[in-house]
Design a protein around this motif. Sequence first.
Motif, PDB file in Angstrom:
ATOM      1  N   ARG A   1       7.569   1.314  -7.739  1.00  0.00           N
ATOM      2  CA  ARG A   1       7.468  -0.427  -7.612  1.00  0.00           C
ATOM      3  C   ARG A   1       7.672  -0.895  -6.725  1.00  0.00           C
ATOM      4  O   ARG A   1       8.513  -1.554  -6.473  1.00  0.00           O
ATOM      5  CB  ARG A   1       8.447  -0.128  -8.733  1.00  0.00           C
ATOM      6  CG  ARG A   1       8.325  -1.728  -9.556  1.00  0.00           C
ATOM      7  CD  ARG A   1       8.658  -1.727 -11.124  1.00  0.00           C
ATOM      8  NE  ARG A   1       8.670  -3.315 -10.875  1.00  0.00           N
ATOM      9  CZ  ARG A   1       9.642  -3.497 -10.728  1.00  0.00           C
ATOM     10  NH1 ARG A   1      10.344  -3.350 -10.081  1.00  0.00           N
ATOM     11  NH2 ARG A   1       9.810  -5.110 -11.035  1.00  0.00           N
ATOM     12  N   PRO A   2       5.946  -1.583  -6.464  1.00  0.00           N
ATOM     13  CA  PRO A   2       6.628  -3.368  -5.759  1.00  0.00           C
ATOM     14  C   PRO A   2       7.562  -4.063  -5.743  1.00  0.00           C
ATOM     15  O   PRO A   2       7.514  -4.628  -7.068  1.00  0.00           O
ATOM     16  CB  PRO A   2       4.567  -3.363  -5.494  1.00  0.00           C
ATOM     17  CG  PRO A   2       3.502  -2.195  -5.880  1.00  0.00           C
ATOM     18  CD  PRO A   2       5.016  -1.324  -6.819  1.00  0.00           C
ATOM     19  N   LEU A   3       8.135  -4.893  -5.275  1.00  0.00           N
ATOM     20  CA  LEU A   3       9.253  -5.671  -5.013  1.00  0.00           C
ATOM     21  C   LEU A   3       8.553  -6.735  -6.238  1.00  0.00           C
ATOM     22  O   LEU A   3       8.439  -7.583  -7.106  1.00  0.00           O
ATOM     23  CB  LEU A   3      10.182  -6.568  -4.600  1.00  0.00           C
ATOM     24  CG  LEU A   3      10.790  -4.994  -3.665  1.00  0.00           C
ATOM     25  CD1 LEU A   3      11.615  -6.031  -2.473  1.00  0.00           C
ATOM     26  CD2 LEU A   3      12.034  -4.245  -5.043  1.00  0.00           C
ATOM     27  N   ASP A   4       7.135  -6.879  -5.414  1.00  0.00           N
ATOM     28  CA  ASP A   4       6.343  -8.287  -6.327  1.00  0.00           C
ATOM     29  C   ASP A   4       4.694  -8.076  -7.122  1.00  0.00           C
ATOM     30  O   ASP A   4       4.456  -8.621  -7.807  1.00  0.00           O
ATOM     31  CB  ASP A   4       5.348  -9.430  -5.228  1.00  0.00           C
ATOM     32  CG  ASP A   4       4.471  -8.235  -4.465  1.00  0.00           C
ATOM     33  OD1 ASP A   4       4.595  -7.037  -4.686  1.00  0.00           O
ATOM     34  OD2 ASP A   4       3.406  -8.097  -3.824  1.00  0.00           O
ATOM     35  N   ALA A   5       5.731  -6.753  -8.233  1.00  0.00           N
ATOM     36  CA  ALA A   5       4.872  -6.304  -9.030  1.00  0.00           C
ATOM     37  C   ALA A   5       5.887  -6.321 -10.466  1.00  0.00           C
ATOM     38  O   ALA A   5       6.564  -6.611 -10.749  1.00  0.00           O
ATOM     39  CB  ALA A   5       4.585  -5.212  -8.286  1.00  0.00           C
TER      40      ALA A   5
ATOM     41  N   ASP B   1       0.599  -1.146  -0.109  1.00  0.00           N
ATOM     42  CA  ASP B   1       0.203  -0.295   0.111  1.00  0.00           C
ATOM     43  C   ASP B   1       0.924   1.345  -0.338  1.00  0.00           C
ATOM     44  O   ASP B   1       0.643   1.870  -0.842  1.00  0.00           O
ATOM     45  CB  ASP B   1      -0.782   0.023   1.457  1.00  0.00           C
ATOM     46  CG  ASP B   1      -2.112  -1.063   1.185  1.00  0.00           C
ATOM     47  OD1 ASP B   1      -2.149  -1.806   0.119  1.00  0.00           O
ATOM     48  OD2 ASP B   1      -2.643  -1.569   2.369  1.00  0.00           O
ATOM     49  N   TYR B   2       1.835   1.574   0.607  1.00  0.00           N
ATOM     50  CA  TYR B   2       2.629   1.874   0.711  1.00  0.00           C
ATOM     51  C   TYR B   2       3.451   2.320  -0.723  1.00  0.00           C
ATOM     52  O   TYR B   2       3.905   3.908  -0.721  1.00  0.00           O
ATOM     53  CB  TYR B   2       3.890   2.136   2.151  1.00  0.00           C
ATOM     54  CG  TYR B   2       4.997   2.940   1.886  1.00  0.00           C
ATOM     55  CD1 TYR B   2       4.841   4.656   2.642  1.00  0.00           C
ATOM     56  CD2 TYR B   2       6.271   3.042   1.640  1.00  0.00           C
ATOM     57  CE1 TYR B   2       5.169   5.452   2.488  1.00  0.00           C
ATOM     58  CE2 TYR B   2       6.605   3.919   1.489  1.00  0.00           C
ATOM     59  CZ  TYR B   2       6.739   5.534   1.974  1.00  0.00           C
ATOM     60  OH  TYR B   2       8.217   6.122   1.852  1.00  0.00           O
ATOM     61  N   GLN B   3       4.234   1.789  -1.090  1.00  0.00           N
ATOM     62  CA  GLN B   3       5.153   1.874  -2.242  1.00  0.00           C
ATOM     63  C   GLN B   3       4.010   1.995  -3.320  1.00  0.00           C
ATOM     64  O   GLN B   3       4.549   2.725  -3.881  1.00  0.00           O
ATOM     65  CB  GLN B   3       5.736   0.146  -2.902  1.00  0.00           C
ATOM     66  CG  GLN B   3       6.681  -0.292  -1.826  1.00  0.00           C
ATOM     67  CD  GLN B   3       7.079  -1.566  -2.181  1.00  0.00           C
ATOM     68  OE1 GLN B   3       6.254  -2.708  -2.375  1.00  0.00           O
ATOM     69  NE2 GLN B   3       8.049  -2.241  -1.581  1.00  0.00           N
ATOM     70  N   ARG B   4       2.761   1.912  -3.233  1.00  0.00           N
ATOM     71  CA  ARG B   4       1.808   2.635  -4.091  1.00  0.00           C
ATOM     72  C   ARG B   4       1.072   3.360  -4.118  1.00  0.00           C
ATOM     73  O   ARG B   4       1.250   4.890  -5.264  1.00  0.00           O
ATOM     74  CB  ARG B   4      -0.129   1.709  -4.241  1.00  0.00           C
ATOM     75  CG  ARG B   4       0.158   0.227  -5.156  1.00  0.00           C
ATOM     76  CD  ARG B   4      -0.629  -0.745  -5.625  1.00  0.00           C
ATOM     77  NE  ARG B   4      -1.675  -1.376  -4.356  1.00  0.00           N
ATOM     78  CZ  ARG B   4      -1.146  -2.121  -4.115  1.00  0.00           C
ATOM     79  NH1 ARG B   4      -0.352  -3.465  -4.702  1.00  0.00           N
ATOM     80  NH2 ARG B   4      -1.265  -2.073  -2.437  1.00  0.00           N
ATOM     81  N   ALA B   5       0.862   3.261  -2.896  1.00  0.00           N
ATOM     82  CA  ALA B   5       0.550   5.260  -2.005  1.00  0.00           C
ATOM     83  C   ALA B   5       2.312   6.413  -2.742  1.00  0.00           C
ATOM     84  O   ALA B   5       2.332   7.800  -2.788  1.00  0.00           O
ATOM     85  CB  ALA B   5       0.542   5.712  -1.657  1.00  0.00           C
ATOM     86  N   SER B   6       3.181   5.851  -2.441  1.00  0.00           N
ATOM     87  CA  SER B   6       4.070   6.987  -2.821  1.00  0.00           C
ATOM     88  C   SER B   6       5.098   7.073  -4.224  1.00  0.00           C
ATOM     89  O   SER B   6       6.092   6.662  -4.497  1.00  0.00           O
ATOM     90  CB  SER B   6       5.240   6.190  -1.918  1.00  0.00           C
ATOM     91  OG  SER B   6       5.993   5.560  -1.991  1.00  0.00           O
ATOM     92  N   ASP B   7       4.265   5.494  -5.321  1.00  0.00           N
ATOM     93  CA  ASP B   7       5.071   5.523  -6.119  1.00  0.00           C
ATOM     94  C   ASP B   7       5.993   5.226  -6.357  1.00  0.00           C
ATOM     95  O   ASP B   7       7.122   5.280  -8.193  1.00  0.00           O
ATOM     96  CB  ASP B   7       5.164   6.887  -7.228  1.00  0.00           C
ATOM     97  CG  ASP B   7       3.660   7.971  -7.863  1.00  0.00           C
ATOM     98  OD1 ASP B   7       2.677   6.919  -7.768  1.00  0.00           O
ATOM     99  OD2 ASP B   7       3.466   9.050  -7.661  1.00  0.00           O
TER     100      ASP B   7
END
Length: 135
Positions: free
Chosen positions: A131-135, A123-129
């Motif tokens: 890139r999630p490691l698992d994306a 959630d934090y990674q998406r909110a702060s632009d």
Amino acid sequence: MILQVGSTGSAVAQLQSSLNQLADAGRFTLPKSKLSTDGIFGEGTEAAVIAFQKKFGLDADGDAGPATLARIDVERGRLLEADTPAVPPAARDQAIASLLALAQAEVGTREVGGNNCGARVRDYQRASDLRPLDA
């Protein structure tokens, strides 16, 4: 540091810019037109320094030494204070309370499954632009 006739460089350009800024704000009057911020301490800069020194009760020798530079800093600080609107105490207190509530809501949040993993981390990674490691 002492800046005087014949000095050159970025420190002189900053001095010239500061004197222009203070004159534009009405803190003192330039003896001639606005200074060129060319970084060359010539007669025009010397005359402006003398005018500044006289206005603020400094030794009017035309050299921008420690006392003159310190007073320029004080006057520039006063300009910044005047341009910065005061935050009403109620608004400040509300902002602090909101930040504390956000932080307290995250107490106990842990990564799940390793470094930078878990629902809240994503959630934090998406909110702060980020890139999630698992994306």
